[in-house]
Design a protein around this motif. Structure first.
Motif: not given
Length: 436
Positions: A359, A361-362, A364
């Motif tokens: 999360f 590190r995003k 996605g």
């Protein structure tokens, strides 16, 4: 998705080596331990595994599905395992058929390496796929499962294939893939009905990936049609046998009521004073309808008088029972449960760290299928009995996130080593690092 990965020679070679190793080790466990891995007594029929064996024998020789019903037909369980087990018995005989079933489970454990790698690679990258596959290859409860006579071995690979099919359907937008999703869901229901609503998670994915309303309707119909087609024989059998429509099972003993038990104890003493219509001797007996009413009354009393205890039981306590306790009910080659338990705790905690890291590190959209699987299968067990056997099929997704955490830790170590080497080289080239 998977076909594309298998076209890479190095990946194909790696997966074949790892899966072969898993197959060989699983076969050794089955051949060495044999019936010592049974949890019950075949004469007393006092556990699920020996009851499954008995059901398979009766199904083969008398054409009748029985379970906890003496010689009478039963809808106590879904018929998936007795059907498969009786098939092996038909080929190899009653006793050798059980061994053949275990060998079949060894093959399934080996084949699991492929979808495990595929899901991990789709979610993250090749290196995480490799790490996750290696974790799966050395995970000891898998080898216990290979030698057991329970639903978990078959059910886990079905869930993995279902998730792979959902990912493929999501990205291809082909109706055929959604039919496959429905078929895998129906197959899962023949072992554990709680998987039936898992494709509902597709609605969230469809919204994220901006599917049109027309596409959503078409693909929903495709999933439902395939699912219904696969379950129709079971519904017909129940209607003919019992004269009633039974969606899945009809059993005594409610998982909802049993799930109210904290550490397998009776409700608090004050409960029986507040609800005098219940008796400690019979509180957990009765029909499903009565059981739900009893369970709600126990919850009502518990949340009012011991709110923290009951909230813990239905949140952290449930999570602990599902995932922190390994599904390792017999020692394999004298490896003690305490060791396996410690490894389980490390991997699950590593998985939770990996989730948070992902999360941060995003990452996605690629995370969504696995996260939704964990959320769904955890959530669906919260109101009911929770134990390691139910959490076992989902453990591999915690291993996946643990693999991601290991991958990130290795990347950081590599950067630190590279930076240290570069600093040392610069200092040496400028004359500052002379050793004096």
């Amino acid at each position: 998705m998977f076909v594309a990965y298998m076209k890479e020679p190095a990946t194909r070679r790696f997966l074949l080596i790892v899966s072969s190793m898993v197959l060989i080790l699983s076969l050794i466990v089955v051949l060495v331990h044999g019936d010592r891995l049974l949890l019950g007594d075949p004469v007393k029929l006092n556990n699920d595994d020996v009851k499954y064996i008995h059901s398979a024998k009766v199904l083969l020789h008398e054409g009748m599905l029985v379970y906890n019903s003496g010689n009478a037909p039963s809808a106590f369980i879904m018929p998936g395992l007795p059907l498969i087990l009786s098939g092996w018995m038909a080929i190899f005989g009653d006793q050798n058929g059980v061994t053949a079933f275990r060998v079949f489970q060894c093959l399934l454990q080996a084949l699991c390496i492929f979808p495990v790698y595929a899901v991990a690679r789709h979610t993250f990258n090749h290196r995480v796929g490799v790490i996750t596959a290696l974790i799966a290859a050395v995970y000891l409860p898998d080898y216990f499962t290979s030698g057991s006579v329970l639903t978990e071995g078959v059910y886990r690979i079905i869930i993995l294939m279902l998730l792979c099919s959902m990912i493929a359907a999501l990205h291809s937008k082909k109706t055929l893939w959604y039919v496959v999703v429905g078929l895998w869901t129906g197959a899962a229901a023949y072992f554990k009905p709680q998987a039936s609503l898992f494709p509902c998670m597709m609605l969230f994915l469809w919204l994220v990936y901006r599917y049109s309303f027309k596409e959503i309707v078409r693909f929903t119909f495709a999933i439902l049609a395939a699912y219904i087609a696969l379950l129709v024989p079971w519904w017909i059998r129940n209607a003919v046998t019992f004269g009633d429509f039974i969606l899945f099972t009809s059993s005594a003993g409610s998982p909802f009521l049993l799930g109210t038990r904290i550490k397998y104890q009776l409700p608090p003493p004050g409960f029986f004073a507040a609800f005098p219509q219940y008796d400690p001797q019979t509180i957990f007996a009765g029909s499903d309808g009565e059981a739900i009413a009893k369970g709600l009354d126990i919850l009502k009393y518990g949340l009012v008088h011991e709110p923290l205890k009951y909230m813990y039981h239905y949140t952290i306590g449930r999570f602990y029972s599902l995932y922190m306790v390994p599904f390792y009910l017999h020692d394999i080659f004298s490896i003690k449960k305490s060791f396996v338990w410690a490894v389980q705790d490390i991997l699950v905690c590593g998985g939770l760290i990996g989730m948070v890291w992902a999360f941060i590190r995003k990452i996605g959209k690629p995370l969504l299928p696995v996260l939704l699987a964990i959320v769904y299968f955890t959530g669906i067990h919260l109101p009911f009995v929770a134990m390691s056997r139910y959490g076992y099929p989902m453990f591999i997704f915690f291993a996946l996130f643990a693999g991601f955490a290991v991958d990130q830790a290795l990347a950081i170590l590599q950067k630190v080593k590279t930076h240290t080497r570069e600093v040392g080289h610069d200092a040496k080239s400028t004359g500052y690092h002379t050793g004096l």
